[in-house]
Write a protein that holds these residues in place. Sequence first.
Motif, mmCIF file in Angstrom:
data_model
loop_
_atom_site.group_PDB
_atom_site.id
_atom_site.type_symbol
_atom_site.label_atom_id
_atom_site.label_comp_id
_atom_site.label_asym_id
_atom_site.label_seq_id
_atom_site.Cartn_x
_atom_site.Cartn_y
_atom_site.Cartn_z
ATOM 1 N N THR A 134 -1.410 8.494 1.413
ATOM 2 C CA THR A 134 -2.028 7.209 1.076
ATOM 3 C C THR A 134 -2.479 7.135 -0.379
ATOM 4 O O THR A 134 -3.120 6.158 -0.773
ATOM 5 N N GLY A 135 -2.158 8.155 -1.175
ATOM 6 C CA GLY A 135 -2.560 8.138 -2.572
ATOM 7 C C GLY A 135 -2.443 9.507 -3.183
ATOM 8 O O GLY A 135 -2.011 10.470 -2.530
ATOM 9 N N VAL A 215 -0.527 -0.080 -8.261
ATOM 10 C CA VAL A 215 -0.081 -1.167 -9.130
ATOM 11 C C VAL A 215 1.397 -1.047 -9.489
ATOM 12 O O VAL A 215 2.161 -2.019 -9.335
ATOM 13 N N PRO A 216 1.886 0.117 -9.973
ATOM 14 C CA PRO A 216 3.312 0.203 -10.321
ATOM 15 C C PRO A 216 4.234 0.064 -9.106
ATOM 16 O O PRO A 216 5.354 -0.442 -9.228
ATOM 17 N N VAL A 217 3.762 0.500 -7.938
ATOM 18 C CA VAL A 217 4.583 0.351 -6.727
ATOM 19 C C VAL A 217 4.733 -1.132 -6.391
ATOM 20 O O VAL A 217 5.836 -1.618 -6.098
ATOM 21 N N ALA A 235 3.341 -8.983 10.827
ATOM 22 C CA ALA A 235 4.279 -8.220 11.661
ATOM 23 C C ALA A 235 5.640 -8.077 10.987
ATOM 24 O O ALA A 235 6.371 -7.106 11.250
ATOM 25 N N ASP A 236 5.972 -9.014 10.085
ATOM 26 C CA ASP A 236 7.266 -8.961 9.411
ATOM 27 C C ASP A 236 7.232 -8.101 8.149
ATOM 28 O O ASP A 236 8.196 -7.376 7.860
ATOM 29 N N TRP A 237 6.116 -8.208 7.371
ATOM 30 C CA TRP A 237 6.084 -7.445 6.115
ATOM 31 C C TRP A 237 5.502 -6.041 6.262
ATOM 32 O O TRP A 237 5.793 -5.145 5.458
ATOM 33 N N LEU A 238 4.670 -5.817 7.278
ATOM 34 C CA LEU A 238 3.977 -4.523 7.393
ATOM 35 C C LEU A 238 4.933 -3.330 7.461
ATOM 36 O O LEU A 238 4.742 -2.345 6.739
ATOM 37 N N PRO A 239 5.988 -3.346 8.293
ATOM 38 C CA PRO A 239 6.881 -2.174 8.347
ATOM 39 C C PRO A 239 7.516 -1.850 6.997
ATOM 40 O O PRO A 239 7.622 -0.667 6.625
ATOM 41 N N ALA A 240 7.938 -2.888 6.262
ATOM 42 C CA ALA A 240 8.594 -2.650 4.970
ATOM 43 C C ALA A 240 7.620 -2.060 3.960
ATOM 44 O O ALA A 240 7.946 -1.103 3.233
ATOM 45 N N PHE A 241 6.413 -2.614 3.899
ATOM 46 C CA PHE A 241 5.431 -2.118 2.942
ATOM 47 C C PHE A 241 4.911 -0.735 3.339
ATOM 48 O O PHE A 241 4.589 0.081 2.473
ATOM 49 N N ARG A 242 4.850 -0.481 4.635
ATOM 50 C CA ARG A 242 4.445 0.846 5.094
ATOM 51 C C ARG A 242 5.494 1.882 4.684
ATOM 52 O O ARG A 242 5.152 2.959 4.177
ATOM 53 N N ALA A 243 6.746 1.557 4.864
ATOM 54 C CA ALA A 243 7.828 2.506 4.555
ATOM 55 C C ALA A 243 7.874 2.835 3.066
ATOM 56 O O ALA A 243 7.947 4.012 2.676
ATOM 57 N N ILE A 246 4.669 4.835 2.007
ATOM 58 C CA ILE A 246 4.733 6.250 2.389
ATOM 59 C C ILE A 246 5.680 7.004 1.459
ATOM 60 O O ILE A 246 5.359 8.096 0.964
ATOM 61 N N GLU A 247 6.864 6.422 1.223
ATOM 62 C CA GLU A 247 7.860 7.081 0.373
ATOM 63 C C GLU A 247 7.309 7.356 -1.029
ATOM 64 O O GLU A 247 7.428 8.460 -1.551
ATOM 65 N N ARG A 248 6.671 6.329 -1.620
ATOM 66 C CA ARG A 248 6.189 6.484 -2.992
ATOM 67 C C ARG A 248 4.964 7.383 -3.073
ATOM 68 O O ARG A 248 4.799 8.151 -4.024
ATOM 69 N N MET A 249 4.080 7.301 -2.078
ATOM 70 C CA MET A 249 2.890 8.156 -2.101
ATOM 71 C C MET A 249 3.254 9.621 -1.853
ATOM 72 O O MET A 249 2.679 10.519 -2.449
ATOM 73 N N LEU A 250 4.238 9.836 -0.987
ATOM 74 C CA LEU A 250 4.670 11.215 -0.755
ATOM 75 C C LEU A 250 5.320 11.778 -2.017
ATOM 76 O O LEU A 250 5.125 12.960 -2.350
#
Length: 592
Positions: A134-135, A215-217, A235-243, A246-250
């Motif tokens: 998450t950061g 911010v850059p993400v 419900a439509d945007w949450l999965p995309a923003f979660r994915a 996670i990818e960028r924070m990892l």
Amino acid sequence: MNVFHDIKETVLAQVAALQAEGRLPEGLETGRVAVEPPREAAHGDMATNAAMVLAKPAGLAPRAVAEMLVEKLVGVDGIVAAEMAGPGFINLRLDPKVWRETLKTVLTLGTAFGASTMGQGAAVNVEFVSANPTGPMHVGHGRGAVFGDALAALLVKAGWAVTREYYVNDAGAQVDSLARALYARYRVAVGDLDEAAFAAMLAAREIEYGGDYLVPVAADIAQADGKRWTGVEEADWLPAFRAIGIERMLALIKEDLAALGVVHDVFTSEQSLVRAGRVDEMMTDLESRDLVYVGTLEPPKGKTPDDWEPRPQTLFRATGFGDEVDRPLKKSDGSWTYFASDIAYHHDKFKRGFLGMINVLGADHGGYVKRLKAAVKAVSNGEAELDVKLVQLVKLLDNGEPVKMSKRAGTFITLREVVDEVGKDVVRFIMLTRKNDAALDFDYARVTEKTRDNPVFYVQYAHARACSVARHAAQTFPGRDLSAAALAATADLDLLDADEEMAMVRLLAGWPRLVESAAEAHEPHRVAFYLGEVAAAFHGLWNRGNDNAELRFLLPTDEARSLARLALVQAVASVIASGLEIFGVEPVKEMR
């Protein structure tokens, strides 16, 4: 060569000889026989408890067994004295040649000295960091990262086959909170939300993560998708923003770890385990052994835990494996609890062949330890063993004053900021100067000062001084082969006859024993204490040469004695480098 192992084998050989003579009974269990340094140096070089642990099963008094062993040990080559002490301990004095032979081993093996086969190649999984994606990592994460990485290296040194693992908690509510914070930043990026409104949402705790690292993400999403996600249902945007979050924070976490010199072998995703049916698989296994049932938990005494509900629940029989209460496996909405995923994860580890598991967790997870151990016992039928190491907090200071919060992270100083400020090696060493479950003060001013009060400087300075002696020796005795191998073969080590020199030799000879004991206890901080002791002894040898020219390491008019002392100096450098290698710290050759 491990002189302590060798002497223990000698003691056991004499026990066997007494058995062969009929003076001790056959079949005695010798696993608890130990050979260790005595509590007081005046008592000798080593002490053994052999008579104490063998007396009762032998049906004899400890002193009677000790007398027989003393009689046998006195005549053994390399042992010049064996004396009974107290109720039956035996103190041993070794011939100095035994210690000097060890010095030759150090010179021959270099940093490989201290390596052990104790682990016998057994597979052990060390899971550490495992921060929510998450950061960026904070300093507390950094301590867990350093501890886990050093423990893994220590276990490798002691003969275990180690896998470094990171468990990615990417299936819970925290990553949903990350997605919502990222979405709010995205709305700011596309002009759908102004900064004041964002700040108000943050203040109202509608958003959990307010650091600038998102911010850059958000800007990248805005550039790629424009206003595609504005006015869209959650419900439509949450999965995309979660994915993407996670990818960028990892990726950010991996960059932070790389800056610290930490590389994991395996990243295991909680989400992937759930999707692959590992939790269902685990449930089937537990149900087949009647370890899952539907019941209602009693109200807990004192503070009510988050996972207690006064309703029938699917429960794991954790009390049958040492836990205090049985644990819920499903939430009221029918989804798996975090603990259910954890059981499945450790079940997966067991199926991958790990009978030894070590989890490095933050101190706030103390209440989670018993249930984790219960889970491992259950899923492995008692075959696997879990050790949970709790890592206490780090207090970040500068000249004794608490360091202010970071803008980039929003609420905490990031690990990367600390590494960039003082360097990877300083961070790693200092993080290991306290036992993992003791609080640690990290003071910018102290960890960068060049005094003996700074442990990393003190040890590094000893190594640099040893290297400077080697450089000076090449100038003093030009054309002479001064390699470690040549010194091991030709130096007359009998010329190391001063008490301080022999004390240094004995200290270096204890390195293999220290490696094994620290690895067995899962306590890499012991290495830091030992290196501090070696550095102090070496600086003492250096200083005596300042006071008396005849005691300097190099004497231009006495090549033989100089080579003997140079052999000792090079051995010191090798052992320090061996310890720093476990810590992932570079042994410097010159101080700047």
